[in-house]
Design a protein around this motif. Structure first.
Motif, mmCIF file in Angstrom:
data_model
loop_
_atom_site.group_PDB
_atom_site.id
_atom_site.type_symbol
_atom_site.label_atom_id
_atom_site.label_comp_id
_atom_site.label_asym_id
_atom_site.label_seq_id
_atom_site.Cartn_x
_atom_site.Cartn_y
_atom_site.Cartn_z
ATOM 1 N N PRO A 44 0.820 -1.217 0.000
ATOM 2 C CA PRO A 44 0.000 0.000 0.000
ATOM 3 C C PRO A 44 0.855 1.269 0.000
ATOM 4 N N LEU A 45 0.365 2.306 -0.647
ATOM 5 C CA LEU A 45 1.084 3.575 -0.738
ATOM 6 C C LEU A 45 1.332 4.175 0.640
ATOM 7 N N ILE A 46 0.407 4.018 1.572
ATOM 8 C CA ILE A 46 0.554 4.591 2.904
ATOM 9 C C ILE A 46 1.788 4.031 3.613
ATOM 10 N N TYR A 47 2.179 2.818 3.292
ATOM 11 C CA TYR A 47 3.394 2.238 3.876
ATOM 12 C C TYR A 47 4.616 3.066 3.478
ATOM 13 N N TYR A 48 4.703 3.431 2.210
ATOM 14 C CA TYR A 48 5.847 4.216 1.744
ATOM 15 C C TYR A 48 5.809 5.632 2.310
ATOM 16 N N LEU A 49 4.625 6.209 2.432
ATOM 17 C CA LEU A 49 4.517 7.537 3.034
ATOM 18 C C LEU A 49 4.904 7.498 4.506
ATOM 19 N N ALA A 50 4.548 6.412 5.189
ATOM 20 C CA ALA A 50 4.874 6.284 6.611
ATOM 21 C C ALA A 50 6.375 6.140 6.840
ATOM 22 N N LEU A 51 7.105 5.651 5.863
ATOM 23 C CA LEU A 51 8.558 5.547 6.010
ATOM 24 C C LEU A 51 9.207 6.916 6.212
ATOM 25 N N PHE A 52 8.589 7.973 5.683
ATOM 26 C CA PHE A 52 9.117 9.323 5.893
ATOM 27 C C PHE A 52 9.024 9.721 7.359
ATOM 28 N N GLY A 53 8.126 9.088 8.102
ATOM 29 C CA GLY A 53 7.993 9.386 9.519
ATOM 30 C C GLY A 53 9.198 8.986 10.335
#
Length: 71
Positions: A44-53
């Motif tokens: 899921p795309l949210i997984y990659y966005l969460a990596l920025f966290g």
């Protein structure tokens, strides 16, 4: 250009939100937790966005130790 106290408080707030993003959505086993609609391959795309966290700790440490607040 120096950062003001307000700027540093906002920066800390963003770092805390990034920490929440990281801890809530940086997982590939999400079945039953939330629904995702956008995928990249099978992830899921949210997984990659969460990596920025993952940048939350350095950002928070910088904002906490910024010199104008030490004095």
């Amino acid at each position: 250009m120096e950062l003001t106290k307000r700027d540093l408080h906002l920066t800390k707030g963003v770092a805390i939100l990034m920490m929440l993003l990281l801890h809530l959505f940086c997982r590939k086993e999400f079945e039953g937790l939330y629904e995702t609609y956008i995928y990249i391959g099978e992830t899921p795309l949210i997984y990659y966005l969460a990596l920025f966290g993952d940048a939350c700790v350095p950002i928070y440490c910088f904002a906490s130790g910024y010199p104008p607040l030490l004095g």
